[in-house]
Design a protein around this motif. Structure first.
Motif, PDB file in Angstrom:
ATOM      1  N   ASN A 265       0.827  -1.215   0.000  1.00  0.00           N
ATOM      2  CA  ASN A 265       0.000   0.000   0.000  1.00  0.00           C
ATOM      3  C   ASN A 265       0.854   1.254   0.000  1.00  0.00           C
ATOM      4  O   ASN A 265       0.570   2.216  -0.719  1.00  0.00           O
ATOM      5  CB  ASN A 265      -0.962   0.006   1.186  1.00  0.00           C
TER       6      ASN A 265
ATOM      7  N   THR B 256       3.909   1.551  -1.102  1.00  0.00           N
ATOM      8  CA  THR B 256       4.579   1.636  -2.390  1.00  0.00           C
ATOM      9  C   THR B 256       3.623   2.112  -3.478  1.00  0.00           C
ATOM     10  O   THR B 256       3.979   2.947  -4.317  1.00  0.00           O
ATOM     11  CB  THR B 256       5.183   0.268  -2.764  1.00  0.00           C
ATOM     12  N   GLN B 257       2.381   1.610  -3.456  1.00  0.00           N
ATOM     13  CA  GLN B 257       1.392   2.040  -4.443  1.00  0.00           C
ATOM     14  C   GLN B 257       1.075   3.522  -4.308  1.00  0.00           C
ATOM     15  O   GLN B 257       0.941   4.233  -5.312  1.00  0.00           O
ATOM     16  CB  GLN B 257       0.112   1.212  -4.316  1.00  0.00           C
ATOM     17  N   LYS B 258       0.978   4.015  -3.074  1.00  0.00           N
ATOM     18  CA  LYS B 258       0.711   5.439  -2.864  1.00  0.00           C
ATOM     19  C   LYS B 258       1.845   6.290  -3.414  1.00  0.00           C
ATOM     20  O   LYS B 258       1.615   7.330  -4.035  1.00  0.00           O
ATOM     21  CB  LYS B 258       0.497   5.732  -1.376  1.00  0.00           C
ATOM     22  N   GLU B 259       3.075   5.856  -3.187  1.00  0.00           N
ATOM     23  CA  GLU B 259       4.231   6.588  -3.714  1.00  0.00           C
ATOM     24  C   GLU B 259       4.210   6.589  -5.237  1.00  0.00           C
ATOM     25  O   GLU B 259       4.468   7.618  -5.863  1.00  0.00           O
ATOM     26  CB  GLU B 259       5.534   5.961  -3.195  1.00  0.00           C
ATOM     27  N   LEU B 260       3.891   5.466  -5.827  1.00  0.00           N
ATOM     28  CA  LEU B 260       3.819   5.366  -7.282  1.00  0.00           C
ATOM     29  C   LEU B 260       2.730   6.274  -7.840  1.00  0.00           C
ATOM     30  O   LEU B 260       2.932   6.962  -8.858  1.00  0.00           O
ATOM     31  CB  LEU B 260       3.565   3.913  -7.680  1.00  0.00           C
ATOM     32  N   GLU B 261       1.581   6.324  -7.169  1.00  0.00           N
ATOM     33  CA  GLU B 261       0.499   7.210  -7.592  1.00  0.00           C
ATOM     34  C   GLU B 261       0.921   8.670  -7.513  1.00  0.00           C
ATOM     35  O   GLU B 261       0.619   9.467  -8.415  1.00  0.00           O
ATOM     36  CB  GLU B 261      -0.747   6.972  -6.740  1.00  0.00           C
ATOM     37  N   GLN B 262       1.629   9.038  -6.441  1.00  0.00           N
ATOM     38  CA  GLN B 262       2.087  10.417  -6.294  1.00  0.00           C
ATOM     39  C   GLN B 262       3.053  10.781  -7.413  1.00  0.00           C
ATOM     40  O   GLN B 262       2.995  11.876  -7.968  1.00  0.00           O
ATOM     41  CB  GLN B 262       2.763  10.627  -4.939  1.00  0.00           C
ATOM     42  N   ARG B 263       3.933   9.869  -7.739  1.00  0.00           N
ATOM     43  CA  ARG B 263       4.887  10.146  -8.814  1.00  0.00           C
ATOM     44  C   ARG B 263       4.179  10.275 -10.149  1.00  0.00           C
ATOM     45  O   ARG B 263       4.554  11.101 -10.976  1.00  0.00           O
ATOM     46  CB  ARG B 263       5.954   9.053  -8.868  1.00  0.00           C
ATOM     47  N   GLY B 264       3.162   9.454 -10.361  1.00  0.00           N
ATOM     48  CA  GLY B 264       2.390   9.557 -11.592  1.00  0.00           C
ATOM     49  C   GLY B 264       1.691  10.894 -11.695  1.00  0.00           C
ATOM     50  O   GLY B 264       1.640  11.510 -12.775  1.00  0.00           O
ATOM     51  N   THR B 265       1.157  11.370 -10.587  1.00  0.00           N
ATOM     52  CA  THR B 265       0.487  12.671 -10.562  1.00  0.00           C
ATOM     53  C   THR B 265       1.478  13.783 -10.874  1.00  0.00           C
ATOM     54  O   THR B 265       1.183  14.696 -11.659  1.00  0.00           O
ATOM     55  CB  THR B 265      -0.172  12.910  -9.183  1.00  0.00           C
TER      56      THR B 265
ATOM     57  N   ASP C 158       2.400  13.563 -14.590  1.00  0.00           N
ATOM     58  CA  ASP C 158       1.315  14.070 -15.426  1.00  0.00           C
ATOM     59  C   ASP C 158       1.255  15.598 -15.393  1.00  0.00           C
ATOM     60  O   ASP C 158       1.042  16.239 -16.430  1.00  0.00           O
ATOM     61  CB  ASP C 158      -0.031  13.483 -14.989  1.00  0.00           C
TER      62      ASP C 158
END
Length: 65
Positions: free
Chosen positions: A43, A45-54, A57
């Motif tokens: 969880n 790691t997924q949050k960090e990945l989402e933040q980086r994607g944001t 973008d």
């Protein structure tokens, strides 16, 4: 801080999880705790990945103008 805080036994910190280690000797409780710790790490790691994607973008949007 209480005067008696030193008397309370502290729960030992869990050993770090090593992916691929032999887990055949762990108890069921240890295995359940391991699963929970791994889920929490997934969880995180997924949050960090989402933040980086944001962030990516937003940068792409800014530089494409």
């Amino acid at each position: 801080m209480s005067l008696f805080d030193e008397d309370v036994p502290k729960k030992p910190e869990a050993d770090p999880i090593t992916v691929g280690e032999d887990i055949s000797r762990h108890s069921e409780n240890d295995l359940n705790e391991r699963i929970e710790a791994l889920r929490e790490e997934i969880n995180r790691t997924q949050k960090e990945l989402e933040q980086r994607g944001t962030i990516r973008d937003a940068a792409n949007s800014f530089f494409q103008k």
